[in-house]
Design a protein around this motif. Structure first.
Motif, mmCIF file in Angstrom:
data_model
loop_
_atom_site.group_PDB
_atom_site.id
_atom_site.type_symbol
_atom_site.label_atom_id
_atom_site.label_comp_id
_atom_site.label_asym_id
_atom_site.label_seq_id
_atom_site.Cartn_x
_atom_site.Cartn_y
_atom_site.Cartn_z
ATOM 1 N N GLN A 1 -2.841 22.403 -18.080
ATOM 2 C CA GLN A 1 -1.853 21.587 -18.784
ATOM 3 C C GLN A 1 -0.774 22.457 -19.414
ATOM 4 N N MET A 2 -1.202 23.605 -19.965
ATOM 5 C CA MET A 2 -0.228 24.503 -20.578
ATOM 6 C C MET A 2 0.755 25.037 -19.539
ATOM 7 N N LEU B 1 4.750 24.536 -19.983
ATOM 8 C CA LEU B 1 5.660 25.681 -20.082
ATOM 9 C C LEU B 1 6.764 25.610 -19.040
ATOM 10 N N ALA B 2 6.422 25.165 -17.829
ATOM 11 C CA ALA B 2 7.428 25.072 -16.758
ATOM 12 C C ALA B 2 8.567 24.145 -17.160
ATOM 13 N N VAL B 3 8.234 23.027 -17.820
ATOM 14 C CA VAL B 3 9.250 22.074 -18.270
ATOM 15 C C VAL B 3 10.023 22.625 -19.464
ATOM 16 N N ASP C 1 10.086 19.247 -12.475
ATOM 17 C CA ASP C 1 8.697 19.364 -12.935
ATOM 18 C C ASP C 1 8.407 18.306 -13.996
ATOM 19 N N SER C 2 7.139 18.052 -14.227
ATOM 20 C CA SER C 2 6.722 17.092 -15.249
ATOM 21 C C SER C 2 5.597 17.681 -16.079
ATOM 22 N N PHE D 1 12.127 13.479 -24.124
ATOM 23 C CA PHE D 1 10.943 13.111 -24.903
ATOM 24 C C PHE D 1 9.711 13.881 -24.436
ATOM 25 N N SER D 2 9.711 14.359 -23.202
ATOM 26 C CA SER D 2 8.587 15.188 -22.757
ATOM 27 C C SER D 2 8.504 16.462 -23.596
ATOM 28 N N VAL D 3 9.646 16.961 -24.041
ATOM 29 C CA VAL D 3 9.655 18.147 -24.894
ATOM 30 C C VAL D 3 9.123 17.796 -26.283
#
Length: 312
Positions: free
Chosen positions: A197-198, A202-204, A225-226, A253-255
């Motif tokens: 998950q990390m 991190l990619a995003v 990426d998601s 909002f993903s951030v």
């Protein structure tokens, strides 16, 4: 047809006469265009104000409306960048600590493919590319005095020294390419997520960090990426299309969600407090964009303010 060059007066005339944009103060408009450029300001922030049928601005849209959205987005970039850098610094610290704990402080260790997950052609290519970048820092004079000092005095640049000069992209790529045992040790500093998950988060975050640092449009930005589906998506009751969440995956909002898992609680509450003030100030001062429309562009669910009420 190729885009033709227009001087500032011509740009203003085009906006007024061809695009239906209200410009009352041409001196002000010219000053803003000099500061920001037509492409960055108009090209970047026009869509939300345009009639999709006529391709012209909605009646009553003012030049100032676009400028104010531009400056709102600039403030968003400054806010997100400040807290993304906190995550970046923590990841740098932990990667260097656990790598050195296992492999020692000699620079030859992080330049050795044997200390990475050197399985599969893609990993091998990425590791070779990363090592080439790392070699560039430690085998010749650089602009970083602390690296030059370590190399000159000790003939060695430990990873904890080198990481200060690495980008978020460099260190996140390094994390992704490390053996699983080191990844697990790093991820255990964040109790509610695992190493896989990390890696996705991190990619995003790296891409959003770059948008913030390079002054690109942030509030509507989406990545390829998601981040993974996380308990916070479910707790917020984010709507789904089929099995896919429609918010909080590759949008701004993903951030906000990723920071919930990667920032300590004190920093995160301060971040959300500042974010609320920033959004409220913009919405209160400007009625050119409805609250719901702004949230849709940003990828925010309507109940986003409740995020600190839920445990990770």
């Amino acid at each position: 047809m190729l885009k033709i060059f227009l001087n500032y007066d011509q740009q203003i005339e085009k906006l007024k006469n061809e695009k239906n944009l209200q410009i009352d103060d041409t001196v002000y408009a010219k000053d803003i265009l000099r500061q920001t450029s037509y492409y960055s300001l108009i090209g970047g922030y026009k869509d939300i104000f345009k009639n999709p049928t006529t391709k012209k601005y909605k009646d009553g849209t003012r030049f100032e409306d676009i400028v104010e959205l531009y400056y709102f987005d600039e403030s968003l970039r400054q806010l997100f960048l400040r807290y993304l850098i906190k995550v970046e610094n923590e990841i740098k610290s932990q990667v260097s600590y656990y790598f050195t704990e296992k492999n020692g402080e000699n620079q030859k260790e992080y330049l050795d493919t044997a200390n990475y997950n050197y399985v599969g052609k893609k990993n091998q290519r990425d590791i070779n590319r990363l090592i080439k970048i790392l070699e560039g820092y430690v085998t010749k004079p650089t602009d970083y005095h602390y690296i030059n000092h370590a190399q000159k005095k000790y003939g060695n640049v430990p990873l904890w020294v080198l990481t200060n000069a690495l980008t978020f992209g460099n260190i996140s790529k390094m994390y992704m390419l490390l053996p699983q045992d080191i990844q697990i040790k790093v991820s255990r500093n964040y109790p509610c997520i695992n190493e896989s998950q990390m890696t996705s988060m991190l990619a995003v975050m790296v891409k959003f960090r770059n948008v913030c640092a390079h002054g690109e449009r942030l509030f509507t930005y989406r990545t390829v990426d998601s981040i993974p589906d996380l308990p916070m998506h479910k707790k917020l009751g984010i709507a789904q299309k089929g099995t896919q969440y429609i918010n909080g995956k590759n949008d701004l909002f993903s951030v906000v969600i990723a920071l919930r898992y990667l920032l300590n609680d004190g920093w995160y509450r301060e971040f959300i407090k500042e974010l609320k003030v920033l959004i409220d100030k913009y919405l209160k001062k400007h009625d050119s964009i409805a609250e719901q429309e702004l949230y849709e562009k940003m990828g925010f669910p309507e109940n986003w303010r409740k995020i600190t009420r839920y445990r990770k």
